[in-house]
Design a protein around this motif. Structure first.
Motif, PDB file in Angstrom:
ATOM      1  N   THR A 110      18.805  40.071  10.012  1.00 41.53           N
ATOM      2  CA  THR A 110      19.379  39.550  11.046  1.00 41.53           C
ATOM      3  C   THR A 110      20.879  39.593  10.572  1.00 41.53           C
ATOM      4  OG1 THR A 110      17.687  38.587  11.888  1.00 41.53           O
ATOM      5  CG2 THR A 110      19.760  37.852  12.597  1.00 41.53           C
TER       6      THR A 110
ATOM      7  N   GLU B 115      24.214  37.739  11.493  1.00 42.20           N
ATOM      8  CA  GLU B 115      24.923  36.837  12.441  1.00 42.20           C
ATOM      9  C   GLU B 115      26.435  36.818  12.425  1.00 42.20           C
ATOM     10  OE1 GLU B 115      21.313  33.548  12.012  1.00 42.20           O
ATOM     11  OE2 GLU B 115      22.879  33.417  10.920  1.00 42.20           O
TER      12      GLU B 115
ATOM     13  N   VAL C 184      20.641  37.392   7.066  1.00 44.38           N
ATOM     14  CA  VAL C 184      19.577  36.510   6.574  1.00 44.38           C
ATOM     15  C   VAL C 184      18.323  37.699   6.832  1.00 44.38           C
ATOM     16  CG1 VAL C 184      20.174  34.305   7.117  1.00 44.38           C
ATOM     17  CG2 VAL C 184      19.044  35.665   8.629  1.00 44.38           C
TER      18      VAL C 184
ATOM     19  N   GLY D 234      14.106  34.339   7.046  1.00 44.72           N
ATOM     20  CA  GLY D 234      15.317  33.203   7.093  1.00 44.72           C
ATOM     21  C   GLY D 234      15.989  32.919   5.668  1.00 44.72           C
ATOM     22  N   ARG D 235      15.581  33.713   4.710  1.00 45.64           N
ATOM     23  CA  ARG D 235      16.167  33.438   3.406  1.00 45.64           C
ATOM     24  C   ARG D 235      17.880  33.957   3.492  1.00 45.64           C
ATOM     25  NH1 ARG D 235      11.393  35.712  -0.227  1.00 45.64           N
ATOM     26  NH2 ARG D 235      11.957  37.419   1.248  1.00 45.64           N
ATOM     27  N   ARG D 236      18.555  33.346   3.095  1.00 42.34           N
ATOM     28  CA  ARG D 236      20.039  33.668   3.123  1.00 42.34           C
ATOM     29  C   ARG D 236      20.285  34.773   1.875  1.00 42.34           C
ATOM     30  NH1 ARG D 236      22.726  27.533   2.345  1.00 42.34           N
ATOM     31  NH2 ARG D 236      22.036  26.876   4.371  1.00 42.34           N
TER      32      ARG D 236
END
Length: 70
Positions: free
Chosen positions: A3, A5, A58, A62-64
């Motif tokens: 994703t 952002e 990410v 959801g891991r950076r």
């Protein structure tokens, strides 16, 4: 899956303004190039109150992964 952002400010603590899911690309360098291109496109639009000036990526859980630099 990643994703992208677009954010108001650089880094992980900046609020996200827009998000786009990338499902077909697995090479993170290509995803980072897409993020930079998308940010450039959005910044060409007329100014509004939520104009992004950074991006972050990410992964699907959801891991950076990576964020733009100032």
């Amino acid at each position: 899956m990643y994703t992208i952002e677009l954010t108001e400010g650089p880094g992980w603590d900046a609020p996200a303004v827009q998000a786009r899911v990338i499902r077909t690309t697995v090479d993170i360098s290509k995803v980072a190039a897409l993020a930079a291109e998308w940010l450039h496109e959005v910044r060409q639009r007329p100014f509004d109150a939520h104009r992004p000036d950074g991006w972050r990526i990410v992964d699907g859980v959801g891991r950076r992964i990576i964020a733009s630099e100032v």
